[in-house]
Design a protein around this motif. Structure first.
Motif, PDB file in Angstrom:
ATOM      1  N   LYS A   1      -4.658   3.070  10.081  1.00 23.05           N
ATOM      2  CA  LYS A   1      -5.894   3.554   9.467  1.00 23.05           C
ATOM      3  C   LYS A   1      -6.028   4.977   9.742  1.00 23.05           C
ATOM      4  O   LYS A   1      -6.113   5.426  10.643  1.00 23.05           O
ATOM      5  CB  LYS A   1      -7.086   2.868   9.873  1.00 23.05           C
TER       6      LYS A   1
ATOM      7  N   LEU B   1       3.306   1.732   8.988  1.00 21.24           N
ATOM      8  CA  LEU B   1       2.311   2.516   8.474  1.00 21.24           C
ATOM      9  C   LEU B   1       1.107   2.183   7.584  1.00 21.24           C
ATOM     10  O   LEU B   1       0.143   2.547   7.861  1.00 21.24           O
ATOM     11  CB  LEU B   1       2.849   3.664   7.822  1.00 21.24           C
ATOM     12  N   ALA B   2       1.383   1.068   6.793  1.00 25.68           N
ATOM     13  CA  ALA B   2       0.417   0.430   5.996  1.00 25.68           C
ATOM     14  C   ALA B   2      -0.802   0.031   7.146  1.00 25.68           C
ATOM     15  O   ALA B   2      -1.955  -0.339   6.414  1.00 25.68           O
ATOM     16  CB  ALA B   2       0.941  -0.841   5.346  1.00 25.68           C
TER      17      ALA B   2
ATOM     18  N   LYS C   1       0.937  -1.109   0.055  1.00 27.14           N
ATOM     19  CA  LYS C   1      -0.158  -0.055  -0.143  1.00 27.14           C
ATOM     20  C   LYS C   1       0.867   1.339   0.062  1.00 27.14           C
ATOM     21  O   LYS C   1       2.004   1.061   0.584  1.00 27.14           O
ATOM     22  CB  LYS C   1      -1.134   0.016   1.404  1.00 27.14           C
TER      23      LYS C   1
ATOM     24  N   VAL D   1      -1.673   9.675   7.092  1.00 27.72           N
ATOM     25  CA  VAL D   1      -1.477   9.211   8.545  1.00 27.72           C
ATOM     26  C   VAL D   1      -0.918  10.424   9.558  1.00 27.72           C
ATOM     27  O   VAL D   1       0.055  10.918   9.082  1.00 27.72           O
ATOM     28  CB  VAL D   1      -0.540   8.012   8.771  1.00 27.72           C
TER      29      VAL D   1
ATOM     30  N   VAL E   1       1.167   4.904   1.377  1.00 25.46           N
ATOM     31  CA  VAL E   1       0.907   5.513   2.708  1.00 25.46           C
ATOM     32  C   VAL E   1       1.355   7.219   2.630  1.00 25.46           C
ATOM     33  O   VAL E   1       2.676   7.427   2.370  1.00 25.46           O
ATOM     34  CB  VAL E   1       1.419   4.960   3.866  1.00 25.46           C
TER      35      VAL E   1
END
Length: 434
Positions: free
Chosen positions: A168, A164-165, A145, A175, A147
């Motif tokens: 949420k 960090l992936a 993903k 984030v 981020v």
């Protein structure tokens, strides 16, 4: 105007120098006559010194932790007025001739490990990369993903070991720190929550009382071959006696366990005179004392001090309680005199409820023994039932530790002494008998 040089006075017999432990003035300050301006520590006590004149402080002899020889200049004060100048001039002639020559006392720098190198002046210090604006570069994770996060958030996540992936974001796909906080709160079981905050490193110069303690403990361990012996004692009846005495004490001080233990020690000492002694190892002479001058280790804000209960064997329980309280307060407030802090022949050290199961205390040199009662705990024990059998009963137990100088005290003597103390405290009525 005239300069008055205050030389370090002779503050004790046999004292050649003293340590600066606290300045109450600095160059430029105004000082009044009879004002305390410095605390000096000798091997025996801390002594505050007062100014004999009024004026302005020009120079002081060194920093906290420095040693000042008796008779050398301690402070230079500028005094005002012609009459004062004449009086000061006469006093200066009788003292040190040149203040500047004497006052140039180099301060001692803290010891720095030889393994630490000081950067050279020509070296260019490293600079941290400047913070970049919020990054849109992809974070390639196990989940593949992308981020969005600022460099500060990324660094914090790396420090916490967070992917960090897995976080949420609350809004717009970016984030933020708040998202990390929420992740930590809901995933503490995963080991992400920090165990505590790191404190800043600090260097503390070892001076004053702490320095004396360090020196004395090092000398004791270096010169004395210690051995320790520990015995378990049943203090159930002793605690019962203490409660009964406190219930009927009237206006007297409340008894703790310490006066009762001291009474038992004093009653046992005559049978074991080698315990109540001091060893002059240079002269090769052991002095066994008839009176028990009991050192009482007391924790203070500045460190451990050992005020002395003089002739402890001649005091009753209430007198011991009063003297313990008086000396402990004098030590904590810094008002204990050198006489109250010297001359002990035997020492007792107790941490009270923090006493642990067993201790191996360090001997208060030049004494040959130190006694350490430990904390009281309750345990089931087999006790006689009065009919030839036994029953299980909850009892109060306490270990007594003793450390001795094996050069002059044999293990058998130390063990026998502790067994005698145990006999007295397990049958405490003996403490009140002549």
């Amino acid at each position: 105007m005239a300069k008055f040089i205050f030389n370090m006075p002779d503050i004790g017999e046999g004292i050649a120098e003293a340590e600066i432990v606290a300045w109450h003035v600095k160059p430029g300050d105004r000082i009044e006559e009879d004002q305390e301006f410095v605390d000096m520590m000798t091997d025996k006590a801390t002594v505050p010194l007062e100014s004999p004149v009024t004026g302005t402080v020009l120079e002081v002899a060194g920093e906290v932790g420095d040693m000042v020889a008796i008779g050398s200049a301690l402070v230079v004060i500028e005094v005002e007025g012609e009459e004062a100048a004449d009086n000061v001039a006469e006093r200066i002639e009788a003292e040190t001739p040149d203040a500047e020559d004497v006052m140039n006392v180099p301060s001692q720098d803290p010891v720095v490990s030889s393994e630490v190198e000081t950067p050279r002046a020509t070296e260019t210090p490293r600079t941290e990369p400047e913070a970049q604006p919020a990054s849109t570069a992809p974070d390639t994770t196990g989940l593949g993903k992308k981020v969005l996060a600022t460099p500060a958030v990324r660094q914090r996540a790396r420090n916490l070991g967070i992917d960090l992936a897995e976080v949420k974001p609350a809004e717009d796909g970016r984030v933020r720190h708040a998202d990390l906080d929420a992740f930590l709160a809901y995933n503490a079981g995963g080991g992400f929550a920090p165990s505590g905050k790191a404190r800043a490193d600090e260097q503390i110069r070892v001076i004053g009382l702490r320095k004396r303690i360090a020196q004395n403990m090092a000398e004791a361990k270096r010169n004395i071959p210690h051995f320790s012996y520990v015995e378990e004692c049943d203090v159930t009846e002793l605690e019962r006696l203490r409660a009964q005495l406190n219930d009927s004490r009237g206006g007297k001080a409340k008894l703790t366990m310490l006066p009762l233990l001291i009474a038992a020690i004093c009653k046992a000492v005559p049978k074991f005179p080698m315990i109540n002694a001091r060893y002059d190892d240079e002269a090769g002479v052991v002095t066994r004392y008839g009176a028990v001058h009991l050192g009482m280790a007391a924790q203070t804000g500045g460190g451990l001090m050992v005020p002395v209960i003089r002739d402890a064997q001649a005091r009753n329980l209430w007198q011991l309680a009063n003297e313990i309280g008086r000396l402990a307060e004098a030590a904590r407030s810094g008002k204990a005199t050198s006489e109250e802090l010297s001359g002990s022949t035997l020492t007792i050290t107790s941490l009270g409820p923090l006493g642990g199961v067993a201790t191996t205390p360090v001997i208060n040199r030049p004494e040959v023994a130190i006694i350490g009662p430990n904390r009281i705990i309750e345990r089931p024990m087999f006790v006689p039932d009065g009919m030839g059998g036994e029953r299980i009963e909850k009892r109060k137990l306490m270990n007594i530790s003793i450390s001795c100088d094996h050069r002059v005290v044999d293990g058998h003597d130390a063990a026998s002494f502790v067994q005698e103390v145990k006999r007295l405290i397990e049958a405490p009525v003996l403490l009140l008998a002549d």
